[in-house]
Design a protein around this motif. Sequence first.
Motif, PDB file in Angstrom:
ATOM      1  N   UNK A   1       9.040   1.960   6.966  1.00  0.00           N
ATOM      2  CA  UNK A   1       8.644   1.857   8.375  1.00  0.00           C
ATOM      3  C   UNK A   1       7.824   3.084   8.780  1.00  0.00           C
ATOM      4  N   UNK A   2       6.765   2.861   9.504  1.00  0.00           N
ATOM      5  CA  UNK A   2       5.923   3.962   9.992  1.00  0.00           C
ATOM      6  C   UNK A   2       6.240   4.110  11.469  1.00  0.00           C
ATOM      7  N   UNK A   3       7.028   5.116  11.774  1.00  0.00           N
ATOM      8  CA  UNK A   3       7.557   5.251  13.122  1.00  0.00           C
ATOM      9  C   UNK A   3       6.712   6.112  14.043  1.00  0.00           C
ATOM     10  N   UNK A   4       5.811   6.920  13.491  1.00  0.00           N
ATOM     11  CA  UNK A   4       4.878   7.660  14.341  1.00  0.00           C
ATOM     12  C   UNK A   4       3.601   7.958  13.562  1.00  0.00           C
ATOM     13  N   UNK A   5       2.579   8.366  14.285  1.00  0.00           N
ATOM     14  CA  UNK A   5       1.258   8.544  13.685  1.00  0.00           C
ATOM     15  C   UNK A   5       1.211   9.635  12.615  1.00  0.00           C
ATOM     16  N   UNK A   6       2.145  10.569  12.644  1.00  0.00           N
ATOM     17  CA  UNK A   6       2.120  11.657  11.662  1.00  0.00           C
ATOM     18  C   UNK A   6       2.403  11.156  10.248  1.00  0.00           C
TER      19      UNK A   6
ATOM     20  N   UNK B   1       1.155   8.185   9.087  1.00  0.00           N
ATOM     21  CA  UNK B   1       0.071   7.305   8.652  1.00  0.00           C
ATOM     22  C   UNK B   1      -0.833   7.957   7.626  1.00  0.00           C
ATOM     23  N   UNK B   2      -1.323   7.151   6.684  1.00  0.00           N
ATOM     24  CA  UNK B   2      -2.333   7.613   5.736  1.00  0.00           C
ATOM     25  C   UNK B   2      -3.672   7.780   6.428  1.00  0.00           C
ATOM     26  N   UNK B   3      -4.599   8.424   5.738  1.00  0.00           N
ATOM     27  CA  UNK B   3      -5.925   8.654   6.323  1.00  0.00           C
ATOM     28  C   UNK B   3      -7.013   8.197   5.366  1.00  0.00           C
ATOM     29  N   UNK B   4      -8.093   7.680   5.965  1.00  0.00           N
ATOM     30  CA  UNK B   4      -9.270   7.311   5.195  1.00  0.00           C
ATOM     31  C   UNK B   4     -10.079   8.559   4.871  1.00  0.00           C
ATOM     32  N   UNK B   5     -11.127   8.413   4.041  1.00  0.00           N
ATOM     33  CA  UNK B   5     -11.943   9.562   3.637  1.00  0.00           C
ATOM     34  C   UNK B   5     -12.522  10.314   4.816  1.00  0.00           C
ATOM     35  N   UNK B   6     -12.897   9.590   5.881  1.00  0.00           N
ATOM     36  CA  UNK B   6     -13.500  10.245   7.046  1.00  0.00           C
ATOM     37  C   UNK B   6     -12.460  10.870   7.982  1.00  0.00           C
ATOM     38  N   UNK B   7     -11.187  10.800   7.597  1.00  0.00           N
ATOM     39  CA  UNK B   7     -10.128  11.419   8.383  1.00  0.00           C
ATOM     40  C   UNK B   7      -9.475  10.508   9.404  1.00  0.00           C
ATOM     41  N   UNK B   8      -9.993   9.285   9.565  1.00  0.00           N
ATOM     42  CA  UNK B   8      -9.387   8.374  10.521  1.00  0.00           C
ATOM     43  C   UNK B   8      -8.061   7.844   9.980  1.00  0.00           C
TER      44      UNK B   8
ATOM     45  N   UNK C   1      -5.188   5.302   8.949  1.00  0.00           N
ATOM     46  CA  UNK C   1      -5.134   3.970   8.356  1.00  0.00           C
ATOM     47  C   UNK C   1      -3.752   3.408   8.643  1.00  0.00           C
ATOM     48  N   UNK C   2      -3.685   2.384   9.469  1.00  0.00           N
ATOM     49  CA  UNK C   2      -2.406   1.835   9.918  1.00  0.00           C
ATOM     50  C   UNK C   2      -1.712   0.971   8.884  1.00  0.00           C
ATOM     51  N   UNK C   3      -2.315   0.774   7.745  1.00  0.00           N
ATOM     52  CA  UNK C   3      -1.728  -0.085   6.711  1.00  0.00           C
ATOM     53  C   UNK C   3      -0.797   0.656   5.759  1.00  0.00           C
ATOM     54  N   UNK C   4      -0.980   1.985   5.618  1.00  0.00           N
ATOM     55  CA  UNK C   4      -0.261   2.730   4.586  1.00  0.00           C
ATOM     56  C   UNK C   4       0.292   4.054   5.118  1.00  0.00           C
TER      57      UNK C   4
ATOM     58  N   UNK D   1       2.115   9.054   2.089  1.00  0.00           N
ATOM     59  CA  UNK D   1       2.554   9.309   0.722  1.00  0.00           C
ATOM     60  C   UNK D   1       1.963   8.303  -0.262  1.00  0.00           C
ATOM     61  N   UNK D   2       1.531   7.151   0.239  1.00  0.00           N
ATOM     62  CA  UNK D   2       0.929   6.120  -0.622  1.00  0.00           C
ATOM     63  C   UNK D   2      -0.589   6.136  -0.569  1.00  0.00           C
ATOM     64  N   UNK D   3      -1.148   6.683   0.535  1.00  0.00           N
ATOM     65  CA  UNK D   3      -2.590   6.605   0.738  1.00  0.00           C
ATOM     66  C   UNK D   3      -3.047   7.857   1.478  1.00  0.00           C
ATOM     67  N   UNK D   4      -3.924   8.634   0.847  1.00  0.00           N
ATOM     68  CA  UNK D   4      -4.414   9.860   1.467  1.00  0.00           C
ATOM     69  C   UNK D   4      -5.881  10.067   1.122  1.00  0.00           C
ATOM     70  N   UNK D   5      -6.653  10.470   2.106  1.00  0.00           N
ATOM     71  CA  UNK D   5      -8.085  10.741   1.929  1.00  0.00           C
ATOM     72  C   UNK D   5      -8.825   9.575   1.284  1.00  0.00           C
TER      73      UNK D   5
END
Length: 115
Positions: A76-81, A83-90, A92-95, A98-102
């Motif tokens: 469960x992703x309980x807060x924005x901290x 969330x994973x991030x895309x290459x541009x730093x935005x 990503x609400x899907x991951x 720890x599973x998805x970074x940069x």
Amino acid sequence: METKNIILKLRMQKGLSQDELAEKIMVTRQAVSRWENGETVPNTETLKLLSKEFDVSINTLLGEPRKLICQCCGMPIEDDSILGRDKDGTLNEEYCKWCYADGTYTYSNMDDLID
């Protein structure tokens, strides 16, 4: 919390006027005013810009209407901290982060998740 209150709160936390926010996301000051008065809600593309400007998820901007779950590990992703991030730093609400970074999946082999 409603979208109108969230946008107002985030704008005030950043110390931005309605004019300054409008300029940053390429809308009119009147549009920002209508959002904050609850007359309208930003469209999808504008929500993406607001998400990036305030460094929060679209889910947060909309008052967290749905529970987010990492599509990789199921956490469960309980807060924005978290969330994973895309290459541009935005965000990503899907991951989770720890599973998805940069913009890269951190697991080289999905079998690692099953063990």
